[in-house]
Design a protein around this motif. Structure first.
Motif, PDB file in Angstrom:
ATOM      1  N   PHE A  42       0.813  -1.219   0.000  1.00  0.00           N
ATOM      2  CA  PHE A  42       0.000   0.000   0.000  1.00  0.00           C
ATOM      3  C   PHE A  42       0.851   1.275   0.000  1.00  0.00           C
ATOM      4  CE2 PHE A  42      -2.701  -3.162   2.278  1.00  0.00           C
ATOM      5  CZ  PHE A  42      -3.720  -3.254   1.329  1.00  0.00           C
ATOM      6  N   ALA A  43       2.157   1.139  -0.126  1.00  0.00           N
ATOM      7  CA  ALA A  43       3.043   2.314  -0.064  1.00  0.00           C
ATOM      8  C   ALA A  43       2.706   3.337  -1.140  1.00  0.00           C
ATOM      9  CB  ALA A  43       4.500   1.869  -0.181  1.00  0.00           C
ATOM     10  N   GLN A  44       2.547   2.887  -2.357  1.00  0.00           N
ATOM     11  CA  GLN A  44       2.220   3.791  -3.461  1.00  0.00           C
ATOM     12  C   GLN A  44       0.890   4.492  -3.207  1.00  0.00           C
ATOM     13  OE1 GLN A  44       4.122   4.428  -6.438  1.00  0.00           O
ATOM     14  NE2 GLN A  44       2.650   6.120  -6.501  1.00  0.00           N
ATOM     15  N   GLU A  45      -0.101   3.735  -2.757  1.00  0.00           N
ATOM     16  CA  GLU A  45      -1.418   4.317  -2.469  1.00  0.00           C
ATOM     17  C   GLU A  45      -1.315   5.393  -1.394  1.00  0.00           C
ATOM     18  OE1 GLU A  45      -5.736   3.000  -0.559  1.00  0.00           O
ATOM     19  OE2 GLU A  45      -4.382   1.446  -1.325  1.00  0.00           O
ATOM     20  N   ALA A  46      -0.496   5.133  -0.349  1.00  0.00           N
ATOM     21  CA  ALA A  46      -0.332   6.107   0.732  1.00  0.00           C
ATOM     22  C   ALA A  46       0.216   7.428   0.197  1.00  0.00           C
ATOM     23  CB  ALA A  46       0.588   5.543   1.808  1.00  0.00           C
ATOM     24  N   LEU A  47       1.203   7.366  -0.672  1.00  0.00           N
ATOM     25  CA  LEU A  47       1.775   8.580  -1.245  1.00  0.00           C
ATOM     26  C   LEU A  47       0.761   9.299  -2.138  1.00  0.00           C
ATOM     27  CD1 LEU A  47       5.356   7.303  -2.148  1.00  0.00           C
ATOM     28  CD2 LEU A  47       4.747   8.885  -0.303  1.00  0.00           C
ATOM     29  N   GLU A  48       0.005   8.539  -2.888  1.00  0.00           N
ATOM     30  CA  GLU A  48      -0.999   9.142  -3.761  1.00  0.00           C
ATOM     31  C   GLU A  48      -2.094   9.836  -2.966  1.00  0.00           C
ATOM     32  OE1 GLU A  48      -2.322   5.879  -6.121  1.00  0.00           O
ATOM     33  OE2 GLU A  48      -0.548   5.880  -7.431  1.00  0.00           O
ATOM     34  N   LYS A  49      -2.347   9.330  -1.754  1.00  0.00           N
ATOM     35  CA  LYS A  49      -3.381   9.936  -0.905  1.00  0.00           C
ATOM     36  C   LYS A  49      -2.853  11.107  -0.075  1.00  0.00           C
ATOM     37  CE  LYS A  49      -6.651   6.124  -0.467  1.00  0.00           C
ATOM     38  NZ  LYS A  49      -7.352   5.194   0.458  1.00  0.00           N
ATOM     39  N   GLY A  50      -1.547  11.423  -0.218  1.00  0.00           N
ATOM     40  CA  GLY A  50      -1.031  12.618   0.434  1.00  0.00           C
ATOM     41  C   GLY A  50       0.008  12.410   1.499  1.00  0.00           C
ATOM     42  N   ALA A  51       0.409  11.155   1.775  1.00  0.00           N
ATOM     43  CA  ALA A  51       1.464  10.924   2.765  1.00  0.00           C
ATOM     44  C   ALA A  51       2.756  11.594   2.304  1.00  0.00           C
ATOM     45  CB  ALA A  51       1.688   9.434   2.964  1.00  0.00           C
ATOM     46  N   SER A  52       3.492  12.164   3.247  1.00  0.00           N
ATOM     47  CA  SER A  52       4.758  12.825   2.901  1.00  0.00           C
ATOM     48  C   SER A  52       5.910  11.839   2.851  1.00  0.00           C
ATOM     49  CB  SER A  52       5.059  13.927   3.921  1.00  0.00           C
ATOM     50  OG  SER A  52       5.105  13.392   5.242  1.00  0.00           O
ATOM     51  N   SER A  53       5.764  10.717   3.558  1.00  0.00           N
ATOM     52  CA  SER A  53       6.800   9.679   3.555  1.00  0.00           C
ATOM     53  C   SER A  53       6.173   8.348   3.913  1.00  0.00           C
ATOM     54  CB  SER A  53       7.925  10.017   4.541  1.00  0.00           C
ATOM     55  OG  SER A  53       7.415  10.116   5.865  1.00  0.00           O
ATOM     56  N   VAL A  54       6.839   7.267   3.498  1.00  0.00           N
ATOM     57  CA  VAL A  54       6.363   5.928   3.848  1.00  0.00           C
ATOM     58  C   VAL A  54       7.541   5.111   4.361  1.00  0.00           C
ATOM     59  CG1 VAL A  54       4.410   5.901   2.256  1.00  0.00           C
ATOM     60  CG2 VAL A  54       6.644   5.122   1.464  1.00  0.00           C
ATOM     61  N   ARG A  66      10.957   9.561  -1.078  1.00  0.00           N
ATOM     62  CA  ARG A  66       9.947   9.663  -0.016  1.00  0.00           C
ATOM     63  C   ARG A  66       9.774   8.317   0.697  1.00  0.00           C
ATOM     64  NH1 ARG A  66       4.925  11.558  -3.408  1.00  0.00           N
ATOM     65  NH2 ARG A  66       5.901   9.989  -4.783  1.00  0.00           N
ATOM     66  N   THR A  67      10.420   7.289   0.169  1.00  0.00           N
ATOM     67  CA  THR A  67      10.326   5.941   0.731  1.00  0.00           C
ATOM     68  C   THR A  67      11.530   5.668   1.623  1.00  0.00           C
ATOM     69  OG1 THR A  67       9.413   5.306  -1.419  1.00  0.00           O
ATOM     70  CG2 THR A  67       9.872   3.541   0.149  1.00  0.00           C
ATOM     71  N   VAL A  68      11.273   5.233   2.847  1.00  0.00           N
ATOM     72  CA  VAL A  68      12.348   4.911   3.789  1.00  0.00           C
ATOM     73  C   VAL A  68      12.351   3.399   4.005  1.00  0.00           C
ATOM     74  CG1 VAL A  68      13.289   5.291   6.100  1.00  0.00           C
ATOM     75  CG2 VAL A  68      12.071   7.143   4.935  1.00  0.00           C
ATOM     76  N   LEU A  69      13.435   2.759   3.588  1.00  0.00           N
ATOM     77  CA  LEU A  69      13.548   1.307   3.720  1.00  0.00           C
ATOM     78  C   LEU A  69      14.229   0.957   5.038  1.00  0.00           C
ATOM     79  CD1 LEU A  69      13.246  -1.532   2.458  1.00  0.00           C
ATOM     80  CD2 LEU A  69      15.514  -1.194   1.436  1.00  0.00           C
ATOM     81  N   VAL A  70      13.579   0.107   5.845  1.00  0.00           N
ATOM     82  CA  VAL A  70      14.113  -0.298   7.146  1.00  0.00           C
ATOM     83  C   VAL A  70      14.103  -1.818   7.231  1.00  0.00           C
ATOM     84  CG1 VAL A  70      13.334   1.834   8.269  1.00  0.00           C
ATOM     85  CG2 VAL A  70      11.835  -0.183   8.263  1.00  0.00           C
ATOM     86  N   GLY A  71      14.727  -2.339   8.261  1.00  0.00           N
ATOM     87  CA  GLY A  71      14.772  -3.787   8.435  1.00  0.00           C
ATOM     88  C   GLY A  71      13.437  -4.378   8.828  1.00  0.00           C
ATOM     89  N   ASP A  72      12.682  -3.668   9.701  1.00  0.00           N
ATOM     90  CA  ASP A  72      11.390  -4.142  10.187  1.00  0.00           C
ATOM     91  C   ASP A  72      10.544  -2.919  10.530  1.00  0.00           C
ATOM     92  OD1 ASP A  72       9.306  -4.954  12.091  1.00  0.00           O
ATOM     93  OD2 ASP A  72      10.263  -6.921  12.037  1.00  0.00           O
ATOM     94  N   SER A  73       9.439  -2.745   9.822  1.00  0.00           N
ATOM     95  CA  SER A  73       8.617  -1.540  10.009  1.00  0.00           C
ATOM     96  C   SER A  73       8.024  -1.448  11.413  1.00  0.00           C
ATOM     97  CB  SER A  73       7.491  -1.504   8.976  1.00  0.00           C
ATOM     98  OG  SER A  73       8.002  -1.356   7.682  1.00  0.00           O
ATOM     99  N   LEU A  74       7.588  -2.590  11.970  1.00  0.00           N
ATOM    100  CA  LEU A  74       6.998  -2.566  13.308  1.00  0.00           C
ATOM    101  C   LEU A  74       8.035  -2.171  14.345  1.00  0.00           C
ATOM    102  CD1 LEU A  74       4.805  -3.039  15.381  1.00  0.00           C
ATOM    103  CD2 LEU A  74       5.302  -5.502  15.284  1.00  0.00           C
ATOM    104  N   VAL A  75       9.222  -2.766  14.268  1.00  0.00           N
ATOM    105  CA  VAL A  75      10.290  -2.414  15.204  1.00  0.00           C
ATOM    106  C   VAL A  75      10.645  -0.936  15.066  1.00  0.00           C
ATOM    107  CG1 VAL A  75      12.717  -2.803  15.779  1.00  0.00           C
ATOM    108  CG2 VAL A  75      11.220  -4.755  15.314  1.00  0.00           C
TER     109      VAL A  75
END
Length: 428
Positions: A42-54, A66-75
């Motif tokens: 849903f990352a692309q959808e979030a940006l299209e709906k106005g999110a400044s970063s994902v 605008r995309t931040v890649l991490v090892g684990d999003s929940l952590v």
């Protein structure tokens, strides 16, 4: 990526979202995997709906800077919340317990809001995702944060305390809730007491109910501020409590009349009053706050339908909360009483024993019509003129056609999964 950089992005955003259906313009979307979905998709959808970063943890869904890649999003969400908590350095009150957490949290909030700019857990967002989201809702204007913590296994409260780092803590009680996950009542006590261990280890303060034998014992090893009914050794002495059906508290020269039903809510009120006193909220302001609070969302609500008074407490149930709700209902000075009780969930191997114990406790009651709904209660059935057993809500709804709903007072209580508030549809 460094958490401080993510925090800077967060500060420039309008807040965090984990649901693209609720995206706000310039918010930060954190893609958390669920049991049945991968939010990275849903990352692309979030940006299209106005999110400044994902924030994502699957490189296949990287879009642009605008995309931040991490090892684990929940952590990362949890680490971001902890970083933000330390960034704000505001006092935080945490609370947990088997029953009454959300009501107590709401009462504490309305009391402290009379003097401070407070923010508290919304609804029951009290788990490993909800607590971080609560912390991230606090800002520079927040003067006191109130964080509800839920758990159904060992080490969960310990983990949530490490994230929220509370300065103050309160445990509502130690009851028979989530027995399956905790491994029995002793497991509940051990699990909830993880908050006390955190407070003691970090020289923080616990609010203690001296009427609770477990809390009384724990107070010997904790820095604490206490309340009790006519206990001279308490920091806050409650003179008297009663409920018929609404809770009334006598404190100093104040008579506080609440909209909360049942003696089981008295300690929730007393805790909020006590915390208000600790933070030097004026007595009259405390009274005004407690008297203004009206419960909702199926939590101990008093409703009227036709000629019937209905105590709707269908948000949740376990053996401890069920027992006190029934005891309070039976002592009401009313005629024509009806109890509609639904199955209690998450009791594991103790389910049959606990349901049978509750039914057995009512065997001597002859003047109350008792309707037991659900498979667990159905397995406890026996013949008694005022007892009625139904295996499901569907079969119960058919039986409702034969119930006289005139001039009764009714208690409706069961676990959330039973959705017993549906009973209201059959009461004209």
């Amino acid at each position: 990526m460094d958490i401080s950089h993510i925090h800077n992005l967060f500060l420039k955003s309008t807040g965090v979202s984990i649901d693209t259906r609720k995206i706000e313009k310039n918010s930060m979307f954190v893609a958390i995997k669920g049991d049945r979905f991968d939010a990275n998709t849903f990352a692309q959808e979030a940006l299209e709906k106005g999110a400044s970063s994902v924030i994502i943890d699957n490189k296949d869904y990287y879009i642009d800077d605008r995309t931040v890649l991490v090892g684990d999003s929940l952590v990362t969400l949890q680490e971001l919340a902890k970083f933000h908590r330390n960034y704000l350095k505001l006092p935080i009150i945490a609370l947990t317990g088997s029953n009454g957490k959300t009501t107590t949290k709401e009462l504490i909030n309305v009391v402290l809001a009379k003097k401070f700019k407070t923010k508290a857990t919304v609804g029951n967002l009290n788990n490993h995702i909800g607590v971080p989201l609560t912390l991230l809702s606090f800002n520079k204007e927040t003067e006191i944060g109130i964080v509800e913590m839920g758990a159904n296994h060992q080490k969960e409260i310990e983990f949530l305390c490490e994230i929220a780092q509370p300065d103050y803590g309160y445990i509502t009680n130690f009851g028979k809730a989530h027995l399956e996950g905790f491994g029995g009542v002793e497991g509940v006590i051990k699990g909830k007491s993880e908050m006390y261990q955190y407070l003691a280890k970090n020289d923080k303060l616990a609010f203690i109910n001296l009427e609770d034998s477990i809390q009384l014992e724990k107070s010997k090893i904790l820095k604490h501020y206490s309340f009790g009914v006519n206990r001279e050794n308490a920091d806050v002495v409650i003179a008297d409590i009663k409920a018929n059906p609404f809770v009334e508290i006598q404190f100093d020269s104040l008579q506080i009349k609440t909209h909360l039903i049942g003696l089981y809510n008295a300690n929730n009120v007393n805790a909020a009053l006590t915390i208000g006193k600790f933070f030097v909220v004026d007595n009259e302001a405390i009274k005004a706050a407690l008297e203004s609070y009206v419960p909702e969302n199926n939590r101990s609500q008093l409703l009227t339908k036709g000629s019937n008074e209905i105590i709707l407490d269908a948000y949740n149930a376990n053996p401890s909360s069920m027992a006190v709700a029934i005891a309070n209902f039976l002592q009401l000075e009313k005629l024509n009483k009806i109890m509609i009780l639904g199955d209690m969930f998450e009791l594991g191997s103790e389910s049959q024993q606990e349901h049978k114990a509750l039914v057995d406790s009512l065997k001597e009651e002859t003047k109350v019509q008792c309707y037991f709904v659900g498979k667990a209660f159905y397995e406890c059935q026996f013949s008694k003129e005022n007892f009625h057993f139904y295996e499901s809500f569907d079969s119960f709804s058919v039986g409702l056609k034969d119930v006289n709903f005139d001039n009764n007072i009714m208690l409706i209580k069961g676990s959330r999964g039973m959705a017993l508030e549906r009973t209201l549809e059959f009461i004209k």
